[in-house]
Scaffold this active site. Structure first.
Site, PDB file in Angstrom:
ATOM      1  N   CYS A  17     -10.509   0.772   3.879  1.00  0.00           N
ATOM      2  CA  CYS A  17      -9.086   0.647   3.380  1.00  0.00           C
ATOM      3  C   CYS A  17      -8.392   2.067   2.872  1.00  0.00           C
ATOM      4  O   CYS A  17      -9.247   2.909   2.275  1.00  0.00           O
ATOM      5  CB  CYS A  17      -9.359  -0.337   2.440  1.00  0.00           C
ATOM      6  SG  CYS A  17      -7.583  -0.887   1.625  1.00  0.00           S
ATOM      7  N   LEU A  18      -7.351   2.055   3.557  1.00  0.00           N
ATOM      8  CA  LEU A  18      -6.614   3.261   2.953  1.00  0.00           C
ATOM      9  C   LEU A  18      -6.380   3.366   1.536  1.00  0.00           C
ATOM     10  O   LEU A  18      -6.462   4.451   1.011  1.00  0.00           O
ATOM     11  CB  LEU A  18      -5.129   3.380   3.608  1.00  0.00           C
ATOM     12  CG  LEU A  18      -5.215   3.479   5.035  1.00  0.00           C
ATOM     13  CD1 LEU A  18      -3.979   3.499   5.752  1.00  0.00           C
ATOM     14  CD2 LEU A  18      -5.858   4.688   5.532  1.00  0.00           C
ATOM     15  N   GLN A  43       0.843  -1.175  -0.016  1.00  0.00           N
ATOM     16  CA  GLN A  43      -0.121   0.055  -0.015  1.00  0.00           C
ATOM     17  C   GLN A  43       0.971   1.255  -0.147  1.00  0.00           C
ATOM     18  O   GLN A  43       0.228   2.446  -0.260  1.00  0.00           O
ATOM     19  CB  GLN A  43      -0.944  -0.112   1.166  1.00  0.00           C
ATOM     20  CG  GLN A  43      -1.982  -0.897   1.085  1.00  0.00           C
ATOM     21  CD  GLN A  43      -3.005  -0.888   2.196  1.00  0.00           C
ATOM     22  OE1 GLN A  43      -2.547  -1.502   3.133  1.00  0.00           O
ATOM     23  NE2 GLN A  43      -4.041  -0.113   2.168  1.00  0.00           N
ATOM     24  N   HIS A  83      -4.138  -7.939   0.960  1.00  0.00           N
ATOM     25  CA  HIS A  83      -3.437  -7.109   0.141  1.00  0.00           C
ATOM     26  C   HIS A  83      -2.237  -7.804  -0.393  1.00  0.00           C
ATOM     27  O   HIS A  83      -1.717  -7.421  -1.668  1.00  0.00           O
ATOM     28  CB  HIS A  83      -2.816  -5.869   0.906  1.00  0.00           C
ATOM     29  CG  HIS A  83      -4.081  -4.888   1.104  1.00  0.00           C
ATOM     30  ND1 HIS A  83      -4.587  -4.112   0.088  1.00  0.00           N
ATOM     31  CD2 HIS A  83      -4.619  -4.469   2.318  1.00  0.00           C
ATOM     32  CE1 HIS A  83      -5.593  -3.179   0.536  1.00  0.00           C
ATOM     33  NE2 HIS A  83      -5.470  -3.375   1.688  1.00  0.00           N
ATOM     34  N   HIS A 122      -7.465  -9.172   6.229  1.00  0.00           N
ATOM     35  CA  HIS A 122      -7.590  -7.956   5.055  1.00  0.00           C
ATOM     36  C   HIS A 122      -6.258  -7.478   4.831  1.00  0.00           C
ATOM     37  O   HIS A 122      -5.972  -7.413   3.430  1.00  0.00           O
ATOM     38  CB  HIS A 122      -8.183  -6.767   6.049  1.00  0.00           C
ATOM     39  CG  HIS A 122      -8.242  -5.693   5.146  1.00  0.00           C
ATOM     40  ND1 HIS A 122      -9.563  -5.061   4.759  1.00  0.00           N
ATOM     41  CD2 HIS A 122      -7.352  -4.555   4.793  1.00  0.00           C
ATOM     42  CE1 HIS A 122      -9.398  -3.677   4.146  1.00  0.00           C
ATOM     43  NE2 HIS A 122      -7.920  -3.623   3.988  1.00  0.00           N
ATOM     44  N   GLU A 123      -5.075  -7.419   5.652  1.00  0.00           N
ATOM     45  CA  GLU A 123      -3.869  -7.061   5.379  1.00  0.00           C
ATOM     46  C   GLU A 123      -3.131  -8.087   4.604  1.00  0.00           C
ATOM     47  O   GLU A 123      -2.376  -7.861   3.519  1.00  0.00           O
ATOM     48  CB  GLU A 123      -3.106  -6.640   6.556  1.00  0.00           C
ATOM     49  CG  GLU A 123      -3.559  -5.340   7.245  1.00  0.00           C
ATOM     50  CD  GLU A 123      -3.867  -4.185   6.415  1.00  0.00           C
ATOM     51  OE1 GLU A 123      -3.395  -3.901   5.302  1.00  0.00           O
ATOM     52  OE2 GLU A 123      -4.682  -3.189   6.800  1.00  0.00           O
TER      53      GLU A 123
END
Length: 176
Positions: free
Chosen positions: A94-95, A51, A140, A136-137
Site C-alpha cells: 500500500c502507498l 490517500q 480505504h 483493498h481500495e
C-alpha cells in the site's frame, strides 16, 4: 499533476471515512486524472481519494502490465453488493504503508456497484486481482487498511515501526 500520497499511520484515531460524491463534474474528473498519474508514478495498481487527502468515495485502478497499454478504471461511490464464499490470498502492499507487504485473505469474487466517469451507474463482477484490488481500495474509503486483515502480532509490529519512523522524522524543537 501528480499528488504526493499521504502516509496514513495505522491508528484508528487518525482514520477518516470518505463522503459520497454528490456530483460528477470537471473538478472531480481532474482529481481522478491526478490520482491516476500519482498511482502510475508510485508505481501502484490502485489508489483511493482519501490517500491523497480527499475524503471522497472515489478510487482508481489499472491492472495493465508494463508491456500493455494503460487500462484505467475510475470508481465513484463504489459499494460491494455481494462477496463470493470462495477465498483467495494475495500479497498486498500500500502507498500508505510504504515498503511493507503481507499476504491477505479476502473473498475471491465481488460484485460492485459504482458510478463511472460519465456519472452512469455500473455494476462489475470482479474476480482475481481486480476483486482483491477493489476490496483493498474500498477498505480505504471505509477507514480500513490492509494490515487490519493480518494477525494482531504482525499488525502491532508494523504500527510500532511506523510510529517510530514518524517520531524520527518529526522536526526537533529549537531552544530559543
Amino acid at each position: 499533476m501528480s499528488i504526493k500520497p499521504l502516509i496514513i499511520l495505522p491508528d484508528p484515531v487518525l482514520r477518516q471515512v470518505s463522503k459520497p460524491v454528490e456530483r460528477v463534474d470537471e473538478p472531480l474528473l481532474k482529481l481522478a486524472d491526478d490520482m491516476l498519474e500519482t498511482m502510475y508514478d508510485a508505481p501502484g495498481i490502485g489508489l483511493a481519494a482519501i490517500q491523497v487527502g480527499e475524503p471522497l468515495r472515489m478510487l482508481v485502478i489499472d491492472l495493465a502490465k508494463e508491456d500493455e497499454p494503460p487500462a484505467p478504471h475510475v470508481f465513484i461511490n463504489p459499494d460491494v453488493l455481494e462477496s463470493g464464499t470462495e477465498r483467495s490470498v494475495y500479497e498486498e502492499g500500500c502507498l500508505s504503508i510504504p515498503d511493507y507487504y503481507a499476504e491477505v485473505e479476502r473473498p475471491a469474487t465481488v460484485r460492485v456497484r459504482y458510478l463511472d466517469r460519465d456519472g452512469r451507474l455500473q455494476e462489475m463482477q470482479a474476480e482475481g486481482l481486480m476483486a482483491t484490488c477493489l476490496q483493498h481500495e474500498i477498505d480505504h474509503l471505509n477507514g480500513v487498511l490492509f494490515i487490519d486483515h493480518i494477525s494482531k502480532l504482525k499488525r502491532d509490529m508494523v504500527v510500532k515501526k511506523f510510529k517510530k519512523l514518524a517520531r524520527d522524522k518529526a522536526p526537533s524543537r529549537l531552544a530559543g
